[in-house]
Design a protein around this motif. Structure first.
Motif, short mmCIF file in Angstrom:
data_model
loop_
_atom_site.label_atom_id
_atom_site.label_comp_id
_atom_site.label_asym_id
_atom_site.label_seq_id
_atom_site.Cartn_x
_atom_site.Cartn_y
_atom_site.Cartn_z
N ARG A 72 -7.86 1.69 -5.19
CA ARG A 72 -7.72 1.26 -3.83
C ARG A 72 -6.70 2.33 -3.30
NH1 ARG A 72 -10.06 -2.60 -6.50
NH2 ARG A 72 -11.46 -3.86 -5.21
N ARG A 158 -7.55 -9.09 -2.53
CA ARG A 158 -8.35 -9.15 -1.70
C ARG A 158 -7.76 -8.88 -0.26
NH1 ARG A 158 -9.88 -12.51 2.36
NH2 ARG A 158 -7.71 -13.83 2.45
N ASP A 161 -7.71 -5.21 0.07
CA ASP A 161 -9.29 -4.54 0.48
C ASP A 161 -9.63 -5.17 1.91
OD1 ASP A 161 -10.01 -3.82 -1.96
OD2 ASP A 161 -10.84 -5.79 -2.80
N GLN A 164 -7.75 -2.44 4.28
CA GLN A 164 -8.31 -1.12 4.03
C GLN A 164 -9.48 -0.96 4.82
OE1 GLN A 164 -8.01 0.12 -0.07
NE2 GLN A 164 -5.73 0.60 0.22
N THR A 165 -10.38 -2.11 5.05
CA THR A 165 -11.63 -2.09 6.10
C THR A 165 -11.22 -1.53 7.52
OG1 THR A 165 -11.39 -4.23 6.94
CG2 THR A 165 -12.73 -3.83 4.40
N CYS A 169 -11.81 -9.45 9.31
CA CYS A 169 -12.39 -10.18 8.02
C CYS A 169 -12.16 -11.65 8.29
CB CYS A 169 -11.75 -9.55 7.02
SG CYS A 169 -12.03 -7.76 6.71
N LYS A 174 -14.57 -11.34 1.08
CA LYS A 174 -14.29 -10.13 -0.42
C LYS A 174 -15.12 -9.17 -0.17
CE LYS A 174 -13.98 -14.37 -3.26
NZ LYS A 174 -14.66 -15.40 -3.90
N LYS A 175 -14.52 -8.26 -0.81
CA LYS A 175 -14.97 -6.84 -0.69
C LYS A 175 -16.42 -6.78 -0.74
CE LYS A 175 -14.13 -2.00 -2.45
NZ LYS A 175 -13.21 -1.14 -3.10
#
Length: 184
Positions: A72, A158, A161, A164-165, A169, A174-175
């Motif tokens: 990542r 988690r 992730d 970084q989206t 969320c 979860k990714k």
């Protein structure tokens, strides 16, 4: 303590390298600065002291997930108030730390712990603090645990992730799962 939106402080600390190079006296040491991995995300986690009980469980767990963080575009830095020589001795004498792939930074003057606000006022050691810092050096996640309670590196991954989206969320996301989409 620094919080989300704060700029992570500049630093320059001696460190024991991760991996096999960190086990040999002639190759073990390096200096890591706040610009060493410019343009990457950084996971910076503090632990109170070397040669303790809870600390190696966390360090090993973060080390085992170093590849997941690297996937990542995130570097992992572990920091305590111990010297680089104490870190090296601990790595050499603790079986689980011998294969540690991440560097162990030495904040012996307690400057980074103080600048981040994680220096325990009573014990004079760093609290179990965790920071996710984006490529622009902005803190995007900050957490601290009591000295007696270890962290969950999978939860930190988690959260990374999710950050970084650049999306909304939901709880326990979860990714790979759907993100929230507000009605248009």
């Amino acid at each position: 303590m620094l919080t989300v939106g704060d700029t992570f402080p500049a630093f320059a600390l001696k460190a024991v390298k991760g991996g096999p190079a960190g086990l040999k006296l002639d190759t073990a040491f390096t200096e890591i600065t706040s610009t060493s991995d410019e343009g990457k995300w950084k996971l910076v986690f503090f632990w109170p002291k070397d040669f303790t009980f809870v600390c190696p469980t966390e360090i090993v767990a973060f080390g085992k997930m170093a590849g997941d963080f690297a996937d990542r575009d995130t570097v992992v830095y572990g920091v305590s108030i111990d010297s680089e020589f104490v870190h090296l001795n601990w790595r050499l004498h603790h079986q689980d730390l011998r294969t540690l792939p991440i560097p162990m930074l030495a904040d012996i003057k307690r400057e980074l712990a103080a600048a981040t606000g994680v220096l325990d006022k009573n014990e004079g050691v760093a609290l179990r603090a965790t920071f996710l810092v984006d490529p622009n050096n902005v803190v995007r996640y900050a957490a601290v645990n009591d000295l007696s309670v270890g962290r969950n590196p999978a939860e930190v991954l988690r959260v990374l992730d999710a950050l970084q989206t650049d999306e909304l969320c939901p709880c326990n996301w979860k990714k790979g799962e759907e993100v929230l989409r507000p009605a248009a």
